[in-house]
Design an enzyme around this catalytic site. Sequence first.
Site, PDB file in Angstrom:
ATOM      1  CG  HIS A  65      -1.711   1.116   1.443  1.00  0.00           C
ATOM      2  ND1 HIS A  65      -3.069   1.006   1.425  1.00  0.00           N
ATOM      3  CD2 HIS A  65      -1.317   2.289   1.750  1.00  0.00           C
ATOM      4  CE1 HIS A  65      -3.626   2.320   1.563  1.00  0.00           C
ATOM      5  NE2 HIS A  65      -2.573   3.410   1.950  1.00  0.00           N
ATOM      6  CD  GLU A  66       1.990   3.877   3.704  1.00  0.00           C
ATOM      7  OE1 GLU A  66       2.172   4.761   3.189  1.00  0.00           O
ATOM      8  OE2 GLU A  66       0.680   3.903   4.204  1.00  0.00           O
ATOM      9  CG  HIS A  69       0.668   6.391  -0.790  1.00  0.00           C
ATOM     10  ND1 HIS A  69      -0.532   6.621  -1.317  1.00  0.00           N
ATOM     11  CD2 HIS A  69      -0.027   5.542   0.183  1.00  0.00           C
ATOM     12  CE1 HIS A  69      -1.642   6.553  -0.916  1.00  0.00           C
ATOM     13  NE2 HIS A  69      -1.534   5.725   0.129  1.00  0.00           N
TER      14      HIS A  69
END
Length: 380
Positions: A65-66, A69
Amino acid sequence: MGSIPIGRIAGFPIAVNWSVLVILWLFTWSLASTLPDAEPGYPTALYWVAGACGALILLASLLAHELTHAILARRAGVRVFDVTLWLFGGVTRLGGDAKTPKEAFRIAVSGPLTSLMLAAVFGAAAYGLDSVGAEPLVAAVGWWLAAVNLLLGLFNLLPGAPLDGGRVLKAYLWRRHGDPVRAGVGAARAGRILAFVLIGLGLLQFLTGSVVGGVWLAFLGWFIFAASREEETQAVTQQALARVRVGDVMTAHPHTAPADITVEDFIHRYLLGDRHSAYPVADRDGTIIGLITLVQLRGVEPGRRADTLVREVAIPLPEVPTAAPDEPVTVLLERLRSQAGDRALVADSSGLVGIVTARDLSRLLEVYRIASAPSQAPHH
């Protein structure tokens, strides 16, 4: 605080905070406690092994998820300092903001979309395992991973800073109003409303008997409340600083250090008895060629100070952040973040005119935070 570097992935430094042990235990315990009801008949130890495996895979999902980003931010030209896993999932530290609302939207929405995609992948895998008659315990872990990733993806899309949904809201407000600062304030205030809702739901759960879930939800709401207030303060401060120029905060006509004296001479003739901790380094003709600070001086062993020239240990000028006196301070702050610097030399057409240090900027930020704090009318 308390983060341990564990390596690099896709060029990004990855760290793990000590609080990850808390969520690793919570995920393991949660899964190991629910699996016996869903798939009875296995030894207790096997449930705990399955719980630990599921928790580790979930941490990998949070990291994915990170990293999404971080990858989208890098493509948008935003510097990424590092990615850290901690108690509330993960955080990607960026060295600035996206240049356009569209880029900001892509960076923000990429994380939740990754979680939702992983939910679909784990769900499909669990369904496939059930279809072929594979080990039910493994399929149950897959269903759990699908459900938690789905929950994380949807929760992160809630419209309030500092959640990803708050970043999406900020991008929308930025595009609508054309003002990133106003958009940041709007997203932060939405985050405060969301925090109150979560705290209220947590208290309601607590009163109806769900003690652990209620406390956790209230604590999460409190964290979002504190973070959203901080983001609003930063946005308002940035708005106020937009009118401040570098020349207003710089130290004018800083003392310079000759490039061709030894480090020992520099310490005794310049550093001792002077309040400054950073000096532009001047060549014999007066040209500035670099910057020397206490950090560089500490790197010179005492026995080598009499034989080492200042120019040999100074930061070369191309590596020193620079600014013009009429530049907005906000632009300089972004430059310092992107270059990981804490000082900048200020120059105009005539040459060096000043220096801006981290202390100057910290004081300025503190003053404007105090000035921009909302006043409260007296109660009657």
